[in-house]
Design a protein around this motif. Structure first.
Motif, PDB file in Angstrom:
ATOM      1  N   ARG A  48       0.794  10.995   2.850  1.00 24.29           N
ATOM      2  CA  ARG A  48      -0.070   9.991   2.227  1.00 24.29           C
ATOM      3  C   ARG A  48      -0.906   9.243   3.272  1.00 24.29           C
ATOM      4  O   ARG A  48      -1.379   8.135   3.013  1.00 24.29           O
ATOM      5  N   ILE A  49      -1.088   9.854   4.421  1.00 24.32           N
ATOM      6  CA  ILE A  49      -1.944   9.297   5.478  1.00 24.32           C
ATOM      7  C   ILE A  49      -3.157  10.206   5.636  1.00 24.32           C
ATOM      8  O   ILE A  49      -3.019  11.419   5.828  1.00 24.32           O
ATOM      9  N   LEU A  50      -4.334   9.607   5.540  1.00 23.37           N
ATOM     10  CA  LEU A  50      -5.586  10.345   5.742  1.00 23.37           C
ATOM     11  C   LEU A  50      -6.242   9.865   7.032  1.00 23.37           C
ATOM     12  O   LEU A  50      -6.173   8.689   7.374  1.00 23.37           O
ATOM     13  N   LEU A  51      -6.877  10.803   7.711  1.00 24.94           N
ATOM     14  CA  LEU A  51      -7.577  10.484   8.959  1.00 24.94           C
ATOM     15  C   LEU A  51      -9.061  10.749   8.752  1.00 24.94           C
ATOM     16  O   LEU A  51      -9.448  11.836   8.302  1.00 24.94           O
ATOM     17  N   ALA A  52      -9.889   9.738   9.040  1.00 24.19           N
ATOM     18  CA  ALA A  52     -11.337   9.849   8.828  1.00 24.19           C
ATOM     19  C   ALA A  52     -12.075   9.421  10.089  1.00 24.19           C
ATOM     20  O   ALA A  52     -11.560   8.645  10.900  1.00 24.19           O
ATOM     21  N   GLY A  53     -13.306   9.919  10.253  1.00 18.16           N
ATOM     22  CA  GLY A  53     -14.093   9.492  11.397  1.00 18.16           C
ATOM     23  C   GLY A  53     -15.550   9.866  11.254  1.00 18.16           C
ATOM     24  O   GLY A  53     -15.903  10.835  10.572  1.00 18.16           O
ATOM     25  N   PHE A  54     -16.392   9.073  11.918  1.00 19.74           N
ATOM     26  CA  PHE A  54     -17.834   9.298  11.935  1.00 19.74           C
ATOM     27  C   PHE A  54     -18.261   9.623  13.362  1.00 19.74           C
ATOM     28  O   PHE A  54     -17.873   8.925  14.300  1.00 19.74           O
ATOM     29  N   VAL A 102     -13.856   2.476  -2.812  1.00 20.90           N
ATOM     30  CA  VAL A 102     -12.615   2.372  -3.586  1.00 20.90           C
ATOM     31  C   VAL A 102     -12.891   2.223  -5.079  1.00 20.90           C
ATOM     32  O   VAL A 102     -13.799   1.495  -5.488  1.00 20.90           O
ATOM     33  N   ARG A 103     -12.091   2.900  -5.884  1.00 24.94           N
ATOM     34  CA  ARG A 103     -12.235   2.857  -7.340  1.00 24.94           C
ATOM     35  C   ARG A 103     -11.064   2.080  -7.943  1.00 24.94           C
ATOM     36  O   ARG A 103      -9.951   2.089  -7.397  1.00 24.94           O
ATOM     37  N   PRO A 104     -11.309   1.418  -9.079  1.00 26.20           N
ATOM     38  CA  PRO A 104     -10.316   0.478  -9.629  1.00 26.20           C
ATOM     39  C   PRO A 104      -8.946   1.076  -9.914  1.00 26.20           C
ATOM     40  O   PRO A 104      -7.930   0.408  -9.760  1.00 26.20           O
ATOM     41  N   HIS A 105      -8.895   2.339 -10.319  1.00 26.76           N
ATOM     42  CA  HIS A 105      -7.628   2.928 -10.730  1.00 26.76           C
ATOM     43  C   HIS A 105      -6.857   3.573  -9.580  1.00 26.76           C
ATOM     44  O   HIS A 105      -5.786   4.144  -9.801  1.00 26.76           O
ATOM     45  N   TRP A 106      -7.388   3.499  -8.369  1.00 31.43           N
ATOM     46  CA  TRP A 106      -6.715   4.127  -7.234  1.00 31.43           C
ATOM     47  C   TRP A 106      -5.446   3.380  -6.856  1.00 31.43           C
ATOM     48  O   TRP A 106      -5.328   2.175  -7.105  1.00 31.43           O
ATOM     49  N   PRO A 107      -4.488   4.054  -6.233  1.00 28.54           N
ATOM     50  CA  PRO A 107      -3.304   3.354  -5.722  1.00 28.54           C
ATOM     51  C   PRO A 107      -3.702   2.414  -4.590  1.00 28.54           C
ATOM     52  O   PRO A 107      -4.798   2.534  -4.022  1.00 28.54           O
ATOM     53  N   ALA A 108      -2.821   1.487  -4.252  1.00 30.75           N
ATOM     54  CA  ALA A 108      -3.099   0.552  -3.162  1.00 30.75           C
ATOM     55  C   ALA A 108      -3.173   1.314  -1.831  1.00 30.75           C
ATOM     56  O   ALA A 108      -2.328   2.162  -1.542  1.00 30.75           O
ATOM     57  N   ILE A 109      -4.208   0.997  -1.050  1.00 33.36           N
ATOM     58  CA  ILE A 109      -4.479   1.705   0.199  1.00 33.36           C
ATOM     59  C   ILE A 109      -4.591   0.698   1.342  1.00 33.36           C
ATOM     60  O   ILE A 109      -5.210  -0.362   1.180  1.00 33.36           O
ATOM     61  N   ARG A 110      -4.039   1.044   2.487  1.00 29.82           N
ATOM     62  CA  ARG A 110      -4.290   0.273   3.707  1.00 29.82           C
ATOM     63  C   ARG A 110      -5.327   1.033   4.530  1.00 29.82           C
ATOM     64  O   ARG A 110      -5.086   2.165   4.941  1.00 29.82           O
ATOM     65  N   PHE A 111      -6.481   0.427   4.747  1.00 29.80           N
ATOM     66  CA  PHE A 111      -7.503   0.991   5.628  1.00 29.80           C
ATOM     67  C   PHE A 111      -7.309   0.412   7.023  1.00 29.80           C
ATOM     68  O   PHE A 111      -7.244  -0.807   7.199  1.00 29.80           O
ATOM     69  N   PRO A 114       0.819  -1.227   0.000  1.00 30.34           N
ATOM     70  CA  PRO A 114       0.000   0.000   0.000  1.00 30.34           C
ATOM     71  C   PRO A 114       0.849   1.271   0.000  1.00 30.34           C
ATOM     72  O   PRO A 114       1.843   1.371   0.718  1.00 30.34           O
ATOM     73  N   GLU A 115       0.441   2.210  -0.820  1.00 31.47           N
ATOM     74  CA  GLU A 115       1.139   3.488  -0.926  1.00 31.47           C
ATOM     75  C   GLU A 115       0.495   4.556  -0.049  1.00 31.47           C
ATOM     76  O   GLU A 115       1.109   5.584   0.245  1.00 31.47           O
ATOM     77  N   TRP A 116      -0.749   4.324   0.336  1.00 31.66           N
ATOM     78  CA  TRP A 116      -1.511   5.275   1.145  1.00 31.66           C
ATOM     79  C   TRP A 116      -2.131   4.539   2.335  1.00 31.66           C
ATOM     80  O   TRP A 116      -2.346   3.326   2.271  1.00 31.66           O
ATOM     81  N   SER A 117      -2.431   5.306   3.388  1.00 30.77           N
ATOM     82  CA  SER A 117      -3.127   4.745   4.548  1.00 30.77           C
ATOM     83  C   SER A 117      -4.304   5.648   4.912  1.00 30.77           C
ATOM     84  O   SER A 117      -4.189   6.883   4.870  1.00 30.77           O
TER      85      SER A 117
END
Length: 221
Positions: A108-114, A38-47, A13-16
């Protein structure tokens, strides 16, 4: 270190994306959103979906449940337990550091929350001297506005923010979220704001808009 549920969309993964759940849920709650988002052309992501610790929650008669902080009041100006918020911010910082140790740079690290998780996302984001790739705040608000803004780090406002909320949210009224939006913009954050005809939840249009926003982050990174 918090226990986590993890999904990787590809090898190396290139992104987290570190994604925080809401009150009473756990790390499994948002894991099903990955194939929808997630969309097919996106880079590899670790969720990374961490489990919040279990703690007594005052407004729920002290019942222990997974929570990022205690809810001590119905007044949103003093709703969040400040020590609990600080503890959770430190735990999220440790998760960010682990992603860096795994080879993912901060940009390349994103932080998300609900909901509660979004409150911790914003609280953590304001403290970032070195910016993350972005902050995602869904159906949430910025707790303890005065204290949070007093701790604003120099590099924090470089982080783009995605905020979305339901106009019929009975848990966190949309007006509370809009006040947080105004505060963030006054501080200098670039915030993309969406309001949907929904309650305290996530909808398909929101996932689509979030996907567009994430795609712009990946393209820029």
């Amino acid at each position: 270190m918090l226990e986590t549920v993890e999904q990787e969309t590809g090898a190396a993964p290139e992104w987290s994306v570190i994604w925080l759940h809401g009150l009473g849920a756990d790390g499994h709650d948002f894991a099903p959103i990955v194939p929808e988002l997630v969309r097919p052309h996106w880079p590899a992501i670790r969720f990374v979906f961490p489990h919040a610790p279990k703690r007594p929650v005052s407004i729920n008669n002290g019942m222990p449940m997974r929570a990022w902080y205690d809810i001590v009041s119905l007044d949103f100006r003093s709703r969040a337990d400040a020590s609990g918020v600080a503890e959770s911010v430190a735990q999220v910082e440790a998760l960010i550091a682990r992603e860096q140790a795994r080879g993912t740079p901060r940009e390349r690290i994103l932080l998300a929350g609900f909901s509660q998780g979004g409150a911790i996302t914003l609280s953590t984001g304001l403290r970032q001297q070195s910016p993350l790739a972005g902050l995602v705040a869904l159906s949430t608000y910025l707790p303890e506005v005065d204290a949070a803004t007093a701790q604003l780090a120099a590099g924090a406002t470089a982080q783009p923010v995605f905020m979305a909320h339901g106009s019929g949210d009975p848990v966190i009224p949309v007006q509370v979220a809009e006040h947080s939006l105004q505060v963030l913009r006054q501080l200098g954050f670039g915030v993309e704001w969406h309001r949907y005809a929904m309650a305290h939840q996530v909808c398909a249009e929101e996932i689509q808009a979030l996907g567009d926003w994430l795609q712009a982050r990946f393209a820029a990174g």
